[in-house]
Structures are given as C-alpha cells and as structure tokens.
Design a protein around this motif. Sequence first.
Motif, PDB file in Angstrom:
ATOM      1  N   PHE A   8       0.797  -1.345  -0.047  1.00 37.95           N
ATOM      2  CA  PHE A   8       0.112  -0.090   0.012  1.00 37.95           C
ATOM      3  C   PHE A   8       0.973   1.238  -0.088  1.00 37.95           C
ATOM      4  CE2 PHE A   8      -1.565   3.052   3.212  1.00 37.95           C
ATOM      5  CZ  PHE A   8      -2.262   3.922   2.233  1.00 37.95           C
ATOM      6  N   LEU A   9       1.701   1.336   0.954  1.00 40.72           N
ATOM      7  CA  LEU A   9       2.688   2.482   1.117  1.00 40.72           C
ATOM      8  C   LEU A   9       3.522   2.597  -0.270  1.00 40.72           C
ATOM      9  CD1 LEU A   9       4.391   2.243   4.557  1.00 40.72           C
ATOM     10  CD2 LEU A   9       2.351   3.570   3.695  1.00 40.72           C
ATOM     11  N   GLU A  10       4.031   1.499  -0.627  1.00 41.50           N
ATOM     12  CA  GLU A  10       4.955   1.492  -2.106  1.00 41.50           C
ATOM     13  C   GLU A  10       4.087   2.140  -3.149  1.00 41.50           C
ATOM     14  OE1 GLU A  10       8.197   1.162  -2.211  1.00 41.50           O
ATOM     15  OE2 GLU A  10       8.587   0.408  -0.444  1.00 41.50           O
ATOM     16  N   GLU A  11       2.863   1.573  -3.571  1.00 45.73           N
ATOM     17  CA  GLU A  11       2.202   1.645  -4.898  1.00 45.73           C
ATOM     18  C   GLU A  11       1.531   2.994  -4.683  1.00 45.73           C
ATOM     19  OE1 GLU A  11       2.961   0.209  -7.356  1.00 45.73           O
ATOM     20  OE2 GLU A  11       4.204  -1.435  -6.444  1.00 45.73           O
ATOM     21  N   SER A  12       0.770   3.326  -3.228  1.00 38.30           N
ATOM     22  CA  SER A  12      -0.054   4.383  -3.348  1.00 38.30           C
ATOM     23  C   SER A  12       0.704   5.824  -3.254  1.00 38.30           C
ATOM     24  CB  SER A  12      -0.979   4.346  -1.962  1.00 38.30           C
ATOM     25  OG  SER A  12      -1.761   3.179  -2.563  1.00 38.30           O
ATOM     26  N   TYR A  13       1.627   5.734  -2.663  1.00 36.62           N
ATOM     27  CA  TYR A  13       2.452   7.010  -2.400  1.00 36.62           C
ATOM     28  C   TYR A  13       3.818   7.298  -2.586  1.00 36.62           C
ATOM     29  CZ  TYR A  13      -1.501   7.515   0.801  1.00 36.62           C
ATOM     30  OH  TYR A  13      -3.001   7.621   1.299  1.00 36.62           O
ATOM     31  N   LEU A  14       5.014   6.234  -2.352  1.00 37.54           N
ATOM     32  CA  LEU A  14       6.123   6.322  -2.632  1.00 37.54           C
ATOM     33  C   LEU A  14       6.495   6.281  -3.906  1.00 37.54           C
ATOM     34  CD1 LEU A  14       7.577   4.057   0.459  1.00 37.54           C
ATOM     35  CD2 LEU A  14       7.383   6.566   0.343  1.00 37.54           C
ATOM     36  N   TYR A  15       5.609   5.581  -4.751  1.00 40.00           N
ATOM     37  CA  TYR A  15       6.023   5.338  -6.268  1.00 40.00           C
ATOM     38  C   TYR A  15       5.860   6.788  -6.650  1.00 40.00           C
ATOM     39  CZ  TYR A  15       4.660   4.812 -11.033  1.00 40.00           C
ATOM     40  OH  TYR A  15       4.820   4.910 -12.499  1.00 40.00           O
ATOM     41  N   HIS A  16       5.098   7.483  -6.304  1.00 44.26           N
ATOM     42  CA  HIS A  16       4.651   8.651  -7.094  1.00 44.26           C
ATOM     43  C   HIS A  16       5.738   9.962  -6.602  1.00 44.26           C
ATOM     44  CE1 HIS A  16       0.739   7.510  -8.370  1.00 44.26           C
ATOM     45  NE2 HIS A  16       0.603   7.067  -7.398  1.00 44.26           N
ATOM     46  N   LEU A  17       6.468   9.628  -5.652  1.00 46.79           N
ATOM     47  CA  LEU A  17       7.644  10.486  -5.296  1.00 46.79           C
ATOM     48  C   LEU A  17       8.932  10.320  -6.144  1.00 46.79           C
ATOM     49  CD1 LEU A  17       7.302  10.296  -1.298  1.00 46.79           C
ATOM     50  CD2 LEU A  17       6.547  12.065  -2.939  1.00 46.79           C
ATOM     51  N   THR A  18       9.169   8.850  -6.578  1.00 38.75           N
ATOM     52  CA  THR A  18      10.184   8.767  -7.401  1.00 38.75           C
ATOM     53  C   THR A  18       9.904   8.262  -8.865  1.00 38.75           C
ATOM     54  OG1 THR A  18       9.972   6.279  -6.650  1.00 38.75           O
ATOM     55  CG2 THR A  18      11.371   7.507  -5.193  1.00 38.75           C
ATOM     56  N   ARG A  19       8.740   8.404  -9.275  1.00 37.42           N
ATOM     57  CA  ARG A  19       8.274   8.327 -10.420  1.00 37.42           C
ATOM     58  C   ARG A  19       8.983   8.879 -11.689  1.00 37.42           C
ATOM     59  NH1 ARG A  19       2.205   9.121 -13.036  1.00 37.42           N
ATOM     60  NH2 ARG A  19       2.211   8.609 -14.933  1.00 37.42           N
ATOM     61  N   LEU A  20       9.621   8.166 -12.580  1.00 40.74           N
ATOM     62  CA  LEU A  20       9.998   8.597 -13.868  1.00 40.74           C
ATOM     63  C   LEU A  20       9.159   8.226 -15.146  1.00 40.74           C
ATOM     64  CD1 LEU A  20      13.800   8.242 -13.023  1.00 40.74           C
ATOM     65  CD2 LEU A  20      12.639  10.382 -13.114  1.00 40.74           C
ATOM     66  N   ASP A  21       8.453   8.902 -15.841  1.00 39.31           N
ATOM     67  CA  ASP A  21       8.098   8.858 -16.744  1.00 39.31           C
ATOM     68  C   ASP A  21       8.353   9.240 -18.147  1.00 39.31           C
ATOM     69  OD1 ASP A  21       5.998   8.195 -18.832  1.00 39.31           O
ATOM     70  OD2 ASP A  21       4.445   8.391 -17.335  1.00 39.31           O
ATOM     71  N   HIS A  22       9.040   8.507 -18.934  1.00 37.65           N
ATOM     72  CA  HIS A  22       9.707   8.808 -20.237  1.00 37.65           C
ATOM     73  C   HIS A  22       8.823   8.959 -21.279  1.00 37.65           C
ATOM     74  CE1 HIS A  22       9.534   4.543 -20.802  1.00 37.65           C
ATOM     75  NE2 HIS A  22       9.801   4.639 -21.948  1.00 37.65           N
ATOM     76  N   ARG A  23       7.481   8.352 -21.179  1.00 37.93           N
ATOM     77  CA  ARG A  23       6.501   8.425 -22.131  1.00 37.93           C
ATOM     78  C   ARG A  23       6.162  10.088 -22.555  1.00 37.93           C
ATOM     79  NH1 ARG A  23       2.240   4.363 -19.701  1.00 37.93           N
ATOM     80  NH2 ARG A  23       3.027   5.572 -18.217  1.00 37.93           N
ATOM     81  N   HIS A  24       5.692  10.522 -23.902  1.00 39.99           N
ATOM     82  CA  HIS A  24       5.481  11.763 -23.986  1.00 39.99           C
ATOM     83  C   HIS A  24       3.995  12.421 -23.217  1.00 39.99           C
ATOM     84  CE1 HIS A  24       3.112   9.058 -26.759  1.00 39.99           C
ATOM     85  NE2 HIS A  24       2.434  10.117 -27.092  1.00 39.99           N
ATOM     86  N   ASN A  25       4.265  13.280 -22.825  1.00 35.96           N
ATOM     87  CA  ASN A  25       3.353  14.072 -22.084  1.00 35.96           C
ATOM     88  C   ASN A  25       3.658  15.844 -22.143  1.00 35.96           C
ATOM     89  OD1 ASN A  25       4.314  14.839 -19.318  1.00 35.96           O
ATOM     90  ND2 ASN A  25       4.958  12.949 -19.693  1.00 35.96           N
ATOM     91  N   PHE A  26       2.567  16.240 -21.770  1.00 24.55           N
ATOM     92  CA  PHE A  26       2.744  18.079 -21.584  1.00 24.55           C
ATOM     93  C   PHE A  26       3.555  18.492 -20.872  1.00 24.55           C
ATOM     94  CE2 PHE A  26      -1.851  17.169 -23.066  1.00 24.55           C
ATOM     95  CZ  PHE A  26      -1.872  17.916 -24.174  1.00 24.55           C
TER      96      PHE A  26
END
Length: 454
Positions: free
Chosen positions: A277-295
């Motif tokens: 729960f902690l890893e996926e709901s919160y901690l993931y978003h702090l370290t997320r790197l998304d190389h896919r195109h976005n704005f």
Amino acid sequence: MSSHPTTILRYVPSFSRILLISTLLRVALIGYSEWHDAHSVVKYTDVDYRVFSDAARFLLDPSPHNQAEGPLARYLNIGSPYTRATYRYTPLLAVLLTPNEWLHPSFGKFLFAGCDILAGLLMYELLVSVILPTSPRPDARTQAKDTKDSRAGEDMRQRLATFLVSLHLLSPLVFTISTRGSSESVLSLFVLATLYYALKGRWDLSAVFLGLSTHWKIYPFIYGVACLGVIGSTGSAAGRGWLGTVVNGRTIRFALVSAATFIALGVGMYAIWGQPFLEESYLYHLTRLDHRHNFSPYFYLVYLTYPSDPPTLEPVFWKRLLRSPLTSFVPQMTLALGTGLLFGRRREDLVFAWFVQTFVFVVFNKVCTSQYFLWYTLFLPLLIPQLSMSSRRAIAYGAVWIGTQALWLSEAYKLEFLGQNVFFGLWIRGLVYVVGNCWVLAGIMDAYGRNQSR
C-alpha cells in the motif's frame, strides 16, 4: 465576467432539467461504451478502468499468491489489489468497484458518473448560496434596474448558477473521462466537499474531507495552506502578524483534524494491505520517472536520461540531477504552496487561491496529461462570476489554452501513430504549452484583481 446578458439567461433551462440531460447523456455513453468495446479494436473504455476492475477482482479472490500483507491480513480472507500490476491507488478505490464483479462490469462507470452529478449539485449550491450573492459584479446596478422584485432577481441568480454548472456537467472533457472509467470524478467530489464546508465556515468537516482527498490522491494537501491563511485571518487571530495568522489554536485544530483523518485512513489501509500500500499508493509517485510523451516540460529531459535496464548508478552529476524528483518538485511546490500563502487571506478568495494553486501544480508537474486539466477546470464555474474580463479576452484565453494543446497533439500524433522520431519537436511544443498556459493564468489573475478592486 464583465456582463451576463439577461436575454441569454432567459433561455437557460431549469437546473433540474440540466441534471436530467447530464444524467441521460452519461447513461447513454456508458451504454454505448459496452457496444463500442465489443465491436472495435480501439476501446472507448479507459485502460485504467480495466486496472481498477482487475484490482477489485483480486481483492475478492484471494489465493496463495494473492494475499493482503498487513498485520490484520491473517484475520481476513482478502486479496490484494496490488497483485494487479500498475494499480497505484488507494485500496478504497478497489473496494468501491467490487460490485463490478458481482453486479455489473460497468458499475464503476455509473459510480463515477454519479459523482459528476453530485459535484454539479455542490457547485450549484455554492453558487446560489455563497458565491453569487457575495461576488462584486460590475453589472449589479444594471441588473437591479431590470429586476422588478426580489423573486425575479433570485430567478436570474439561479439561471446564472445553472448556466455556469452546465459548463462543467456538459463539458466533453468531464463526461467522457468519467464514462470511460476514470476515477477523477470521485476526487473532484471530495475536493468540492472540502471547499463547500470551508466556504460555509464548517472547518472541522472541511479538514476531514481534505484528509480524505489527500488520502485518495496526494496533491490536494496544497489546499491546506490557503485554508490555514483564511482561518488565521479571521476571528481573534487576525492582526497578529504572518506567523500568528498561520500558527494559532484554530489553525492547529484544522491541521490536526486533517492530518488525523489522513493518518487514520493510511494506518487502516496499511494494517490490512501492508507495505505494498505504501509503495504503490504514495512512494511510487515520489520517485516516478515517466519517459512517455506528455505535456510536462520535464518529459524530454527524463526521456534522454532514463535509466538503463537493469538500472545502474549514473556517474554524471547533471543526469542524476535531471532524474531527481527534486528537479520538478522544488519549483512546483514553491509555486503551489507560495500562491496558497499569498492568496489565502479571505474566505471569499478560496476559490481563486485553489484554482491558481492547482493550475501551477498541473502545469509544472513532472507528468501532465489531459485528465489533469480537470483538477483546475473544476473551479472555473465557481470562479467565472468573480472575474472582470471582456468577451474578447475570454475568447483569446480560451483559444490559446485549446490551441497550445492542439499544437502539441498534432505532433504527438506523428509519434504515437506514425512512429516518427519527433521527441524534440514535441518537447518544444510542450514548452509553448507551458508559456501559453502561464499567459492565460496571468490574464485570469488580472481579471480577478480588477473585479476585487471595483
């Protein structure tokens, strides 16, 4: 805006009729989605909805390889929604969508559409009871001459509120996102409930919904800064200086109630589902790197420095810096929290403060997609009556907001569907999008200031 033509408002249908049209529209689109998905390779239903549905199924169907991992899991025969790869949300969402398994696969879509309608009801109530009666409108004197009695004035106010809410309920961005199965409407309802009780002066309930909203998705915590400024600027805390305004008994109570709600929900989720729960709901978003195109203005930098597989320690400092969440987090939080402190002074300014905070948060986020626009357009029906802006300027701002997105999307099409290497050009268009949106925001801020100075 600068004027609300009475002749136009006379043709606005009743609010109940708008609600009926909005409801039927959503029901029809959900029904159409069933037919479309069965007959087309390109699905109407958002891929995220399948993720939600799978997570709900894993929740109801525990197995040796699918078990909740929290301390209380041994007493419960329950699966883990995080068994579904890419499910990175609160378990409450999976719990809400469990009827997808035993009632109907489209239950969640109806739930999200229902949240749209409830959000419209909250907007209407806020407009009629709080915002329109207190908003300084340049045409008030003209309207007074045209209004023969208070009943006629109340009718025009209700029609104006209906028109403004219809801009949200009948927006293609809003009804397509909810009927495709995105859960953004649930968060929108929680945020509006937070705002509703704040504008009504019921701060304890507002704090509870703020804690709930932040549990659902982290970003609403930024609204707490503006709330603290408003709470501290009223009553006995007023006039004590900046520190005395932000830190006093009433603000501490609000912070404690909000934090207690957030922590209680988090502890409850952890007790059942544990570390995932902690890893996926919160901690993931702090370290997320998304190389896919976005704005986002950061996407190309992330793309160029994306770690190898398997990841290795990057020896080059500037690449490590670009990958660091602080690169986007520091300017984003400085702007989002700073504008909350700056504009969160009066209860009447909360809509404007939250709109500005959310706008800069989205524009400077390290990942930015179209559904994020809902986070700040949610406040537009409530903010429009508080703006002093000519129709020409309003059209210009709308054209720039839409035009910069269209410019980006035209280049994204070449990458997504034609397979052309246009990453650099797409990034340049992303920067144009950022500049254009900043210009639009500056114009809205100026229009708000003009209206307040009248």
